[in-house]
Motif scaffolding. Structure first.
Motif, mmCIF file in Angstrom:
data_model
loop_
_atom_site.group_PDB
_atom_site.id
_atom_site.type_symbol
_atom_site.label_atom_id
_atom_site.label_comp_id
_atom_site.label_asym_id
_atom_site.label_seq_id
_atom_site.Cartn_x
_atom_site.Cartn_y
_atom_site.Cartn_z
ATOM 1 N N ASN A 150 1.766 -3.193 -15.061
ATOM 2 C CA ASN A 150 1.536 -2.666 -13.717
ATOM 3 C C ASN A 150 2.814 -2.631 -12.889
ATOM 4 O O ASN A 150 3.705 -3.475 -13.041
ATOM 5 N N GLY A 151 2.890 -1.661 -12.001
ATOM 6 C CA GLY A 151 4.039 -1.545 -11.097
ATOM 7 C C GLY A 151 3.712 -0.593 -9.971
ATOM 8 O O GLY A 151 2.554 -0.280 -9.704
ATOM 9 N N GLY A 152 4.762 -0.111 -9.294
ATOM 10 C CA GLY A 152 4.576 0.907 -8.281
ATOM 11 C C GLY A 152 4.368 0.428 -6.863
ATOM 12 O O GLY A 152 4.139 1.247 -5.972
ATOM 13 N N ASP A 153 4.445 -0.885 -6.617
ATOM 14 C CA ASP A 153 4.305 -1.383 -5.252
ATOM 15 C C ASP A 153 5.645 -1.181 -4.546
ATOM 16 O O ASP A 153 6.546 -2.011 -4.638
ATOM 17 N N ILE A 154 5.779 -0.071 -3.836
ATOM 18 C CA ILE A 154 7.070 0.295 -3.262
ATOM 19 C C ILE A 154 7.336 -0.363 -1.910
ATOM 20 O O ILE A 154 8.402 -0.146 -1.319
ATOM 21 N N THR A 155 6.396 -1.193 -1.430
ATOM 22 C CA THR A 155 6.624 -1.876 -0.151
ATOM 23 C C THR A 155 6.805 -3.386 -0.301
ATOM 24 O O THR A 155 7.615 -3.982 0.401
ATOM 25 N N LYS A 156 6.063 -4.015 -1.233
ATOM 26 C CA LYS A 156 6.137 -5.469 -1.360
ATOM 27 C C LYS A 156 6.559 -5.946 -2.746
ATOM 28 O O LYS A 156 6.872 -7.127 -2.927
ATOM 29 N N ASN A 157 6.506 -5.065 -3.742
ATOM 30 C CA ASN A 157 6.973 -5.395 -5.089
ATOM 31 C C ASN A 157 6.188 -6.512 -5.770
ATOM 32 O O ASN A 157 6.695 -7.165 -6.686
ATOM 33 N N ASN A 158 4.956 -6.758 -5.337
ATOM 34 C CA ASN A 158 4.183 -7.827 -5.970
ATOM 35 C C ASN A 158 2.722 -7.467 -6.195
ATOM 36 O O ASN A 158 1.916 -8.310 -6.589
ATOM 37 N N GLY A 159 2.339 -6.205 -5.921
ATOM 38 C CA GLY A 159 0.969 -5.778 -6.143
ATOM 39 C C GLY A 159 0.080 -5.862 -4.930
ATOM 40 O O GLY A 159 -1.085 -5.470 -4.992
ATOM 41 N N THR A 160 0.596 -6.346 -3.801
ATOM 42 C CA THR A 160 -0.221 -6.478 -2.596
ATOM 43 C C THR A 160 0.067 -5.384 -1.570
ATOM 44 O O THR A 160 -0.551 -5.363 -0.506
ATOM 45 N N GLY A 161 1.011 -4.484 -1.881
ATOM 46 C CA GLY A 161 1.375 -3.440 -0.933
ATOM 47 C C GLY A 161 1.143 -2.051 -1.499
ATOM 48 O O GLY A 161 0.136 -1.783 -2.139
ATOM 49 N N GLY A 162 2.106 -1.172 -1.277
ATOM 50 C CA GLY A 162 1.997 0.191 -1.766
ATOM 51 C C GLY A 162 2.007 1.201 -0.637
ATOM 52 O O GLY A 162 1.737 0.880 0.522
ATOM 53 N N ASP A 163 2.332 2.444 -0.973
ATOM 54 C CA ASP A 163 2.391 3.528 -0.004
ATOM 55 C C ASP A 163 2.214 4.834 -0.770
ATOM 56 O O ASP A 163 2.041 4.824 -1.985
ATOM 57 N N SER A 164 2.260 5.939 -0.084
ATOM 58 C CA SER A 164 2.167 7.235 -0.746
ATOM 59 C C SER A 164 2.939 8.265 0.057
ATOM 60 O O SER A 164 3.336 8.009 1.209
ATOM 61 N N ILE A 165 3.142 9.444 -0.521
ATOM 62 C CA ILE A 165 3.827 10.507 0.211
ATOM 63 C C ILE A 165 2.931 11.087 1.285
ATOM 64 O O ILE A 165 3.399 11.836 2.145
ATOM 65 N N TYR A 166 1.642 10.716 1.272
ATOM 66 C CA TYR A 166 0.692 11.211 2.261
ATOM 67 C C TYR A 166 0.532 10.239 3.436
ATOM 68 O O TYR A 166 -0.250 10.505 4.339
ATOM 69 N N GLY A 167 1.264 9.114 3.369
ATOM 70 C CA GLY A 167 1.179 8.136 4.440
ATOM 71 C C GLY A 167 0.076 7.128 4.215
ATOM 72 O O GLY A 167 -1.016 7.258 4.774
ATOM 73 N N GLY A 168 0.320 6.125 3.384
ATOM 74 C CA GLY A 168 -0.682 5.102 3.099
ATOM 75 C C GLY A 168 -1.634 5.507 1.992
ATOM 76 O O GLY A 168 -1.294 6.303 1.112
ATOM 77 N N ASN A 169 -2.850 4.962 2.039
ATOM 78 C CA ASN A 169 -3.834 5.215 0.991
ATOM 79 C C ASN A 169 -4.413 6.626 1.096
ATOM 80 O O ASN A 169 -4.438 7.230 2.167
ATOM 81 N N PHE A 170 -4.891 7.125 -0.032
ATOM 82 C CA PHE A 170 -5.527 8.439 -0.038
ATOM 83 C C PHE A 170 -6.576 8.485 -1.128
ATOM 84 O O PHE A 170 -6.648 7.610 -1.990
ATOM 85 N N SER A 171 -7.402 9.509 -1.117
ATOM 86 C CA SER A 171 -8.440 9.684 -2.128
ATOM 87 C C SER A 171 -7.879 10.475 -3.298
ATOM 88 O O SER A 171 -7.338 11.570 -3.124
ATOM 89 N N GLY A 172 -8.025 9.920 -4.491
ATOM 90 C CA GLY A 172 -7.544 10.587 -5.690
ATOM 91 C C GLY A 172 -8.644 11.347 -6.395
ATOM 92 O O GLY A 172 -9.830 11.106 -6.179
ATOM 93 N N GLU A 173 -8.245 12.287 -7.233
ATOM 94 C CA GLU A 173 -9.220 13.085 -7.978
ATOM 95 C C GLU A 173 -9.840 12.287 -9.125
ATOM 96 O O GLU A 173 -9.203 11.405 -9.703
#
Length: 256
Positions: free
Chosen positions: A134-157
């Motif tokens: 697992n990876g991809g936590d671009i804000t906290k680097n520990n799995g408790t954060g994350g962001d997106s190009i849409y500004g925070g969380n979003f609904s995925g297909e």
């Protein structure tokens, strides 16, 4: 003369066992995680997983691992990975914008860094041998954060493709447990899980698949064999593993 009670007997210590090569330690697992209730994870026996692990072991022998893309029109991206600061190899990924345009573009853009944020320099912070990295936590680097190009969380297909070896799925934004990508399509961000096993077909369509590793799977194989420790239901890595560089793959360098 010394009495029997005063005699000192010497015991020879058994010789220490010789170190076992790591490859022999990778036995097919016979367990799988299942969600018992919200926030709780238990381990259950599953003969099906043991069977799937034999398939995984056979596919590990492919060196290097190269897989034809599902659609040559899809974008391809790369990760240059380091382990403890040293180059570990390049991973090349087909971005599945054909089945998940919105989520796939989020993943591609974060690899390219063309929206001012991205995966470059971030950690692969969690792994469990034989199951996931697992990876991809671009804000906290520990799995408790994350962001997106849409500004925070979003609904995925919803994607109906099988959840197989080397496939990359967005993780639920509010969870870090290994089953977090299942049934949580409405709360995803940058966090992802790379599956290191073919999951049972009953789980097809339960995740947001954004990519498929088409070259360099052996890099992830090396990572999942590194030490990790269980804490708060997640297996946090004990070695610094990072996506040192990443970006779009030029058309001429795409795997066809």
């Amino acid at each position: 003369s010394a009495t029997a009670g005063s005699r000192r007997t010497s015991r020879r210590r058994a010789p220490l066992p010789k170190p076992v090569p790591r490859v022999t330690l990778r036995k097919p697992r016979t367990q799988w995680f299942s969600s018992a209730s919200a926030g709780e994870t238990k381990i259950v026996e599953s003969p099906e997983v043991a069977k799937l692990q034999k398939t995984l072991a056979a596919r590990r022998k492919e060196d290097p691992f190269i897989l034809s893309p599902s659609d040559v029109k899809n974008p391809q991206v790369f990760w240059d990975v380091t382990i403890a600061g040293k180059p570990a190899g390049r991973v090349q990924i087909e971005v599945r914008t054909d089945i998940a345009p919105k989520a796939g573009e989020n993943f591609r853009s974060l690899c390219a860094g063309d929206k001012g944020k991205g995966y470059k320099g971030t950690k692969l912070y969690e792994w469990f041998d034989g199951y996931y990295v697992n990876g991809g936590d671009i804000t906290k680097n520990n799995g408790t954060g994350g962001d997106s190009i849409y500004g925070g969380n979003f609904s995925g297909e919803q994607t109906d493709t099988p959840m197989g070896l080397g496939s990359i799925h967005l993780l639920a934004a509010d969870m870090g447990a290994p089953e977090a990508f299942i049934g949580k399509r409405d709360v995803v961000n940058s966090k992802f899980s790379v599956l290191m096993v073919d999951l049972p077909s009953v789980l097809a369509g339960q995740g947001v698949m954004v990519g498929q590793i088409i070259k360099g799977l052996e890099v992830l194989e090396d990572i999942q064999g590194l030490p990790s420790s269980l804490k708060d239901n997640v297996f946090l890595g004990e070695v610094d593993v990072r996506i040192d560089d990443c970006g779009d793959v030029e058309e001429a360098d795409k795997i066809q």
